[in-house]
Design an enzyme around this catalytic site. Structure first.
Site, PDB file in Angstrom:
ATOM      1  N   HIS A 124      15.536  54.596   9.725  1.00 56.03           N
ATOM      2  CA  HIS A 124      14.990  55.495   8.708  1.00 56.03           C
ATOM      3  C   HIS A 124      13.500  55.238   8.489  1.00 56.03           C
ATOM      4  O   HIS A 124      12.673  56.152   8.569  1.00 56.03           O
ATOM      5  CB  HIS A 124      15.767  55.283   7.399  1.00 56.03           C
ATOM      6  CG  HIS A 124      15.290  56.102   6.246  1.00 56.03           C
ATOM      7  ND1 HIS A 124      15.986  57.192   5.778  1.00 56.03           N
ATOM      8  CD2 HIS A 124      14.198  55.988   5.441  1.00 56.03           C
ATOM      9  CE1 HIS A 124      15.338  57.717   4.754  1.00 56.03           C
ATOM     10  NE2 HIS A 124      14.252  56.995   4.527  1.00 56.03           N
ATOM     11  N   GLU A 125      13.143  53.981   8.208  1.00 54.94           N
ATOM     12  CA  GLU A 125      11.746  53.672   7.893  1.00 54.94           C
ATOM     13  C   GLU A 125      10.833  53.828   9.106  1.00 54.94           C
ATOM     14  O   GLU A 125       9.677  54.242   8.972  1.00 54.94           O
ATOM     15  CB  GLU A 125      11.624  52.267   7.305  1.00 54.94           C
ATOM     16  CG  GLU A 125      12.360  52.074   5.980  1.00 54.94           C
ATOM     17  CD  GLU A 125      11.955  53.077   4.902  1.00 54.94           C
ATOM     18  OE1 GLU A 125      10.815  53.591   4.949  1.00 54.94           O
ATOM     19  OE2 GLU A 125      12.789  53.350   4.019  1.00 54.94           O
ATOM     20  N   HIS A 169       6.504  59.594  11.965  1.00 54.97           N
ATOM     21  CA  HIS A 169       5.932  60.805  11.364  1.00 54.97           C
ATOM     22  C   HIS A 169       4.448  60.572  11.068  1.00 54.97           C
ATOM     23  O   HIS A 169       3.585  61.386  11.418  1.00 54.97           O
ATOM     24  CB  HIS A 169       6.696  61.139  10.081  1.00 54.97           C
ATOM     25  CG  HIS A 169       6.390  62.486   9.516  1.00 54.97           C
ATOM     26  ND1 HIS A 169       7.064  63.001   8.416  1.00 54.97           N
ATOM     27  CD2 HIS A 169       5.485  63.437   9.868  1.00 54.97           C
ATOM     28  CE1 HIS A 169       6.595  64.195   8.144  1.00 54.97           C
ATOM     29  NE2 HIS A 169       5.626  64.491   9.003  1.00 54.97           N
ATOM     30  N   HIS A 181       9.855  57.358   9.332  1.00 56.47           N
ATOM     31  CA  HIS A 181       8.643  57.599   8.536  1.00 56.47           C
ATOM     32  C   HIS A 181       7.398  57.162   9.308  1.00 56.47           C
ATOM     33  O   HIS A 181       6.378  57.862   9.332  1.00 56.47           O
ATOM     34  CB  HIS A 181       8.705  56.790   7.235  1.00 56.47           C
ATOM     35  CG  HIS A 181       9.572  57.372   6.172  1.00 56.47           C
ATOM     36  ND1 HIS A 181       9.446  58.663   5.733  1.00 56.47           N
ATOM     37  CD2 HIS A 181      10.564  56.810   5.420  1.00 56.47           C
ATOM     38  CE1 HIS A 181      10.327  58.890   4.762  1.00 56.47           C
ATOM     39  NE2 HIS A 181      11.016  57.778   4.566  1.00 56.47           N
TER      40      HIS A 181
END
Length: 619
Positions: free
Chosen positions: A404-405, A411, A408
Site C-alpha cells: 500500500h505505502e 504514485h 503511494h
C-alpha cells in the site's frame, strides 16, 4: 497492520520462486531511513529554516507585481514556487523526525518551529490568491498565450480564478494564515496525548508482557483466543476512555474551526468547502454514503459468515479482526518487497523498474519502536525520493501495508518524473488509488499462489476484511464526520460524550446491533477518539472512494482490457495537472454515479459465494 510464522525453508523457497530480495537489492532492505536527500543534519535544517524566514520579506515585496506583465507574473510565480518547495522540505523533515520518536523534545521543538514558520510563510503569501483573482480571466488568458513559461502555472491560475468567490481580502487571508499554528494546535495536542503522554496498560498474553499501545492493539486484536481479544479491547478502549473529555475538546475544536471557516468563505457547509477545494462534487460523498447503506445487508452477511467460520455462539466487536483461517507465516521486509514486485508485474516493466530503483533509495523507516507514531504513511518533497514510514510486524497485513505505502511512493515518483513541481502534487481524492490498487493486485497474486484450500480461504477472507475495513468502515467514518459537522452547524455542543453518542449509533447501525448480527459494547464506542484522520476533516471518505476506483482499475488491468493499464498509469503520472474528479472521468470512471459502489458490493458477495463453495467441498 499485522499477522504471524513461516518455516525458514518454505520462506526461502518462496523468496527463490519470486526471484528473491537479492534480485531487488544486494543487501537487505534497510529499516531506518536516510533523510540526507532533504538535509544532511538537523543543523542544516535549522539553517534552511532561518534562511527561508529571512526571505519572507522578499516574497511579501512581490505584492502588486503579478499583474504588470506576463513576464512579471512568471517571475513572481516562479519565486513563490521555489519558496513553497523550500517550505515543503522543511515541513516534511520535521514531521518525519517527530513521527519516529514523539518523546524527543528536540523533535517536538523542531515540529513546533516548522508550524510557526508555516504560519509566517502563509501570512507572507496570503495576498497571492486575491491578487491573481483580481487579474480576471481575460488578462490571465492573454498572459498564458503571451508567455509559454506560464504553462506550468496554468492549473494553479485556473483554480485560483475558480475560487475567487471563496477567497477573502488579502488582509483577512493574512490573518487566517498567521493563525494556522494555533488552528493546528488541537491536532498536535491529540498526537502528543495519544503517542507520548497516555499510560498504556500492560497485558500478559501467552506468557509475555505486552504494552498495549496502538501498534500492539492492532496486532493483539487478531489473537485467536476470544478471551484475549476481549481483554485487549477492554484495556485499550478503557485507556482511551479516561480522556473522553479531552479528546472531545480537541476534536470538537477542529469541527468548530471547520464550520466557522466554511461560513467565512461563503460555503453552504464544511463538507462543501472541503470537497469544493478540489472540485469534487458533493454528490460523490452523498452517493457513497447512500450506496453503502443499501449494501449493509452484504456487510451483515459477511459478519454472519465470520461467526460461522469462527464457530462463535454470538458476535461482538472484538470478533472482527482474527483471521477466518489461521496462517502461521512471517514475512521479512525483503519478503514484502519481493511479493510486491511479483504482484505488480501486470503494471508493466517501466513500473517495475522504477519500483526497484525507489526501493534502493534507503528512504524507509520500517520497524516499531518506543515513542514512534503508529500506522504507516508516505511523504516527501519534490526532487527527493519518496519516504515510507511503516510499523512492520511480520504478518501478512504488514505485507499488504508495505504494498500500500509503496503504491503511494510510486504514485509520487511517477508524478515527480512526469510533471514540473507545480503540477506534481496530486489531490487527496486520488491519493489512495495507487496504494489501494497495489493491495488489490497483491490479494489477487496471493490467491493465485495459494497451494491449499486453507491458503485460498485465508486470502479470500483477507480480501473480504479489506473491503469491510476500507469501504464500509471508512464510509462510516465519513458519515460520523458529516453528523458531527451537522451538529456543530446547528449550534449543538460537541463534547466527548456527544461524540461517543453519535459514533455509537453509527457503530450499531452499520454492524446490525438491533438485528442481532453483532453486539456493540458501550465501552467500544470510544473508538472515535482512536482515529487520527478526523483531525483532517473529510479525508477518510476517500479511502472508500479510492478502493472503489482501485478495484475498477485493477480488475480491468488483470483482465487485460485494452488501454486499461495505459489509462491507469497516465492517471498516476498526471499528478495534479487535471482536477481529480475530471481526471478519473478521463480514465473512464464517474465517481458521482452509483455504479462503481454497487460493483464493490457485488464483488464482496462474489467472494463470499466462492468461500461458501470452498467450505462446502471436502478436503
Amino acid at each position: 497492520m499485522n499477522r504471524s510464522t513461516l518455516p525458514r525453508a518454505l520462506a526461502l523457497s518462496l523468496v527463490l520462486a519470486l526471484g528473491g530480495p537479492a534480485a531487488v537489492h544486494a543487501d537487505q532492505l534497510p529499516a531506518v531511513w536516510d533523510l540526507s536527500p532533504l538535509y544532511a543534519s538537523d543543523t542544516d535544517w535549522e539553517t534552511a529554516r532561518k534562511s527561508l524566514l529571512a526571505d519572507l520579506p522578499n516574497l511579501a515585496a512581490l505584492k502588486g507585481t503579478l499583474g504588470k506583465s506576463a513576464k512579471s507574473l512568471l517571475a513572481g510565480l516562479d519565486a513563490i514556487s521555489a519558496a513553497n518547495l523550500r517550505f515543503d522540505r522543511l515541513r516534511v523533515y520535521a514531521s518525519m523526525k517527530q513521527s519516529t520518536d514523539n518523546r524527543d523534545a528536540k523533535n517536538q521543538e523542531r515540529s513546533s518551529l516548522a508550524g510557526q514558520l508555516g504560519g509566517e510563510f502563509g501570512s507572507a503569501l496570503a495576498w497571492v490568491e486575491p491578487e491573481l483573482q483580481s487579474l480576471g480571466e481575460a488578462k490571465v488568458a492573454a498572459y498564458l498565450k503571451a508567455e509559454p513559461g506560464l504553462k506550468k502555472h496554468a492549473e494553479h491560475l485556473r483554480n485560483s480564478l475558480r475560487q475567487a468567490k471563496h477567497t477573502l481580502s488579502a488582509e483577512s487571508e493574512a490573518v487566517i494564515a498567521a493563525l494556522a499554528p494555533v488552528r493546528g494546535a488541537t491536532g498536535d495536542a491529540r498526537t502528543l496525548l495519544f503517542n507520548a503522554d497516555t499510560h498504556w496498560p500492560e497485558l500478559t498474553v501467552d506468557g509475555k508482557t505486552e504494552r498495549l499501545d496502538d501498534t500492539k492493539y492492532g496486532l493483539l486484536r487478531q489473537n485467536p483466543d476470544r478471551a484475549v481479544r476481549k481483554q485487549v479491547f477492554d484495556a485499550f478502549f478503557g485507556a482511551i476512555g479516561q480522556y473522553e473529555n479531552t479528546y472531545g475538546v480537541t476534536l470538537g475544536n477542529v469541527v468548530q474551526d471547520d464550520t466557522i471557516m466554511a461560513k467565512l468563505r461563503h460555503y453552504p457547509s464544511a463538507v462543501a468547502m472541503s470537497l469544493g477545494g478540489e472540485e469534487v462534487p458533493e454528490a460523490v460523498y452523498r452517493t457513497l454514503v447512500a450506496e453503502v447503506h443499501k449494501g449493509l445487508p452484504t456487510l451483515h452477511r459477511y459478519f454472519k459468515l465470520r461467526q460461522k467460520m469462527l464457530g462463535l455462539p454470538d458476535l461482538h466487536y472484538y470478533d472482527i479482526y482474527p483471521a477466518l483461517v489461521t496462517q502461521k507465516k512471517t514475512y521479512s521486509l525483503d519478503d514484502a518487497a519481493a511479493l510486491t514486485l511479483a504482484a505488480t508485474k501486470p503494471l508493466g516493466e517501466d513500473y517495475q523498474a522504477l519500483l526497484k530503483t525507489t526501493f534502493k533509495a534507503n528512504t524507509m523507516h520500517a520497524l516499531p519502536s518506543p515513542g514512534k507514531s503508529g500506522g504507516a504513511y508516505q511523504d516527501g518533497a519534490y526532487g527527493a525520493p519518496p519516504f515510507v514510514f511503516l510499523n512492520h510486524q511480520g504478518d501478512f497485513e504488514s505485507v499488504s501495508t508495505f504494498a500500500h505505502e509503496w503504491g503511494h511512493a510510486m504514485h509520487t515518483a511517477m508524478a515527480n518524473r512526469a510533471q514540473p513541481y507545480e503540477t506534481a502534487g496530486y489531490s487527496t481524492f486520488i491519493a489512495e488509488i495507487a496504494s489501494t490498487a497495489n493491495e488489490v493486485l497483491l490479494s489477487n497474486y496471493m490467491r493465485g499462489q495459494a497451494a491449499s484450500k486453507e491458503e485460498k480461504l485465508y486470502q479470500l477472507g483477507y480480501a473480504l476484511e479489506r473491503l469491510r475495513g476500507t469501504f464500509f468502515r471508512q464510509a462510516m467514518f465519513g458519515e460520523f464526520e458529516l453528523n458531527t459537522h451537522d451538529a456543530a452547524a446547528k449550534g449543538e455542543a460537541l463534547n466527548g460524550k456527544r461524540m461517543t453518542e453519535i459514533y455509537c449509533k453509527l457503530l450499531k447501525d452499520y454492524h446490525g446491533d438491533a438485528a442481532g448480527v453483532m453486539q456493540i459494547d458501550p465501552l467500544y464506542c470510544q473508538e472515535w477518539a482512536f482515529i487520527p484522520h478526523f483531525y483532517r476533516p473529510f479525508y477518510v471518505y476517500q479511502y472508500a472512494t479510492s478502493i472503489t476506483a482501485a478495484l475498477h482499475f485493477a480488475e480491468d488491468i488483470l483482465a487485460a482490457k485494452p488501454g486499461a493499464r495505459e489509462n491507469y498509469l497516465k492517471l498516476l503520472a498526471g499528478g495534479g495537472s487535471v482536477a481529480p474528479y475530471q481526471a478519473l472521468k478521463n480514465a473512464g470512471l464517474d465517481m458521482a454515479s452509483p455504479a462503481p459502489y454497487q460493483a464493490v458490493i457485488k464483488r464482496m458477495d462474489a467472494i463470499m459465494d466462492e468461500m461458501e463453495a470452498l467450505l462446502a467441498t471436502k478436503g
